[in-house]
Design a protein around this motif. Sequence first.
Motif, mmCIF file in Angstrom:
data_model
loop_
_atom_site.group_PDB
_atom_site.id
_atom_site.type_symbol
_atom_site.label_atom_id
_atom_site.label_comp_id
_atom_site.label_asym_id
_atom_site.label_seq_id
_atom_site.Cartn_x
_atom_site.Cartn_y
_atom_site.Cartn_z
ATOM 1 N N LYS A 1 61.926 78.946 -8.235
ATOM 2 C CA LYS A 1 62.129 80.314 -7.776
ATOM 3 C C LYS A 1 62.206 81.198 -9.020
ATOM 4 C CE LYS A 1 66.053 79.074 -5.768
ATOM 5 N NZ LYS A 1 67.304 79.071 -5.002
ATOM 6 N N SER A 2 61.542 82.349 -8.962
ATOM 7 C CA SER A 2 61.689 83.308 -10.055
ATOM 8 C C SER A 2 63.086 83.919 -9.968
ATOM 9 C CB SER A 2 60.632 84.410 -9.960
ATOM 10 O OG SER A 2 60.894 85.243 -8.836
ATOM 11 N N ARG A 3 63.505 84.536 -11.038
ATOM 12 C CA ARG A 3 64.814 85.204 -11.052
ATOM 13 C C ARG A 3 64.893 86.231 -9.916
ATOM 14 N NH1 ARG A 3 65.782 87.607 -16.566
ATOM 15 N NH2 ARG A 3 66.380 85.480 -17.044
ATOM 16 N N TRP A 4 63.827 87.019 -9.748
ATOM 17 C CA TRP A 4 63.811 88.023 -8.685
ATOM 18 C C TRP A 4 63.928 87.361 -7.318
ATOM 19 C CZ3 TRP A 4 61.482 89.115 -4.194
ATOM 20 C CH2 TRP A 4 61.683 90.381 -3.666
ATOM 21 N N ARG B 1 67.450 86.098 -6.353
ATOM 22 C CA ARG B 1 68.337 87.158 -5.851
ATOM 23 C C ARG B 1 67.985 87.517 -4.414
ATOM 24 N NH1 ARG B 1 67.686 89.271 -11.169
ATOM 25 N NH2 ARG B 1 66.074 90.671 -10.401
ATOM 26 N N PHE B 2 66.677 87.654 -4.134
ATOM 27 C CA PHE B 2 66.212 87.978 -2.787
ATOM 28 C C PHE B 2 66.669 86.912 -1.790
ATOM 29 C CE2 PHE B 2 62.871 87.109 0.380
ATOM 30 C CZ PHE B 2 62.919 88.292 1.108
ATOM 31 N N ALA B 3 66.460 85.643 -2.126
ATOM 32 C CA ALA B 3 66.815 84.543 -1.220
ATOM 33 C C ALA B 3 68.325 84.498 -0.973
ATOM 34 C CB ALA B 3 66.327 83.212 -1.786
ATOM 35 N N ARG B 4 69.103 84.724 -2.009
ATOM 36 C CA ARG B 4 70.556 84.709 -1.859
ATOM 37 C C ARG B 4 71.004 85.844 -0.938
ATOM 38 N NH1 ARG B 4 72.449 83.650 -7.028
ATOM 39 N NH2 ARG B 4 71.604 85.660 -7.576
ATOM 40 N N LYS B 5 70.461 87.038 -1.166
ATOM 41 C CA LYS B 5 70.820 88.215 -0.366
ATOM 42 C C LYS B 5 70.442 88.027 1.103
ATOM 43 C CE LYS B 5 69.329 92.968 0.043
ATOM 44 N NZ LYS B 5 67.948 93.177 0.311
ATOM 45 N N GLU B 6 69.292 87.409 1.350
ATOM 46 C CA GLU B 6 68.796 87.227 2.717
ATOM 47 C C GLU B 6 69.283 85.934 3.375
ATOM 48 O OE1 GLU B 6 67.249 89.570 4.358
ATOM 49 O OE2 GLU B 6 67.014 90.902 2.638
ATOM 50 N N GLY B 7 69.981 85.098 2.631
ATOM 51 C CA GLY B 7 70.483 83.846 3.196
ATOM 52 C C GLY B 7 69.406 82.792 3.414
ATOM 53 N N ILE B 8 68.375 82.793 2.575
ATOM 54 C CA ILE B 8 67.290 81.814 2.685
ATOM 55 C C ILE B 8 67.694 80.560 1.909
ATOM 56 C CG2 ILE B 8 64.871 81.322 2.173
ATOM 57 C CD1 ILE B 8 64.396 84.386 2.304
ATOM 58 N N ALA B 9 67.803 79.458 2.608
ATOM 59 C CA ALA B 9 68.232 78.195 2.005
ATOM 60 C C ALA B 9 67.065 77.514 1.284
ATOM 61 C CB ALA B 9 68.784 77.265 3.081
ATOM 62 N N PHE C 1 57.973 80.299 -6.138
ATOM 63 C CA PHE C 1 58.244 81.422 -5.239
ATOM 64 C C PHE C 1 58.522 82.642 -6.116
ATOM 65 C CE2 PHE C 1 58.944 77.908 -2.447
ATOM 66 C CZ PHE C 1 58.633 78.374 -1.182
ATOM 67 N N VAL C 2 57.693 83.690 -5.980
ATOM 68 C CA VAL C 2 57.838 84.842 -6.864
ATOM 69 C C VAL C 2 58.146 86.143 -6.137
ATOM 70 C CG1 VAL C 2 56.454 83.879 -8.743
ATOM 71 C CG2 VAL C 2 55.325 85.204 -6.938
ATOM 72 N N TYR C 3 57.876 86.217 -4.842
ATOM 73 C CA TYR C 3 58.126 87.459 -4.120
ATOM 74 C C TYR C 3 58.360 87.156 -2.654
ATOM 75 C CZ TYR C 3 57.640 92.325 -2.644
ATOM 76 O OH TYR C 3 57.880 93.565 -2.115
ATOM 77 N N GLY D 1 66.408 81.321 -17.856
ATOM 78 C CA GLY D 1 66.756 81.833 -16.534
ATOM 79 C C GLY D 1 65.634 82.578 -15.840
ATOM 80 N N ASP D 2 64.417 82.513 -16.394
ATOM 81 C CA ASP D 2 63.282 83.162 -15.738
ATOM 82 C C ASP D 2 62.970 82.490 -14.403
ATOM 83 O OD1 ASP D 2 63.061 84.830 -17.928
ATOM 84 O OD2 ASP D 2 61.419 83.685 -18.844
ATOM 85 N N PHE D 3 63.189 81.171 -14.362
ATOM 86 C CA PHE D 3 62.969 80.386 -13.148
ATOM 87 C C PHE D 3 64.138 79.445 -12.940
ATOM 88 C CE2 PHE D 3 58.641 81.283 -14.682
ATOM 89 C CZ PHE D 3 58.133 81.913 -13.562
#
Length: 123
Positions: A5-8, A11-19, A73-75, A115-117
Amino acid sequence: MRIFKSRWFQRFARKEGIADAALREAVARAEKGQIDADLGGEVIKQRIARPGQGRSKGYRTIILFRRGAKAFFVYGFSKSQRANINDDEVQQFKEAAKIVLSLTENALAERLKKGDFVEVKSE
């Protein structure tokens, strides 16, 4: 198959609750040839279900994907948030795929350390 997972995206996955399990499942489908959209240049779009719902109302993810090797996973975005990505974005993802998928193991290890990935661990 290694999954990142990219750094971006992290954050997206954590915010959206994607496991991470949902990410592994999306890559497993792609490995079987079940790709929701092949954008060319080793860039694919896969749907991921919202927790407790189906994939059609879930998230769209952009993955830099080399079958049998690596997936990044980048976006991601929710279908309700935006309809799709535009042609310029597709081109940018293709350029990123050329760079990221050609990283040597040492270069990838350096990117992980910075921490880029983040690597998605198997269960």
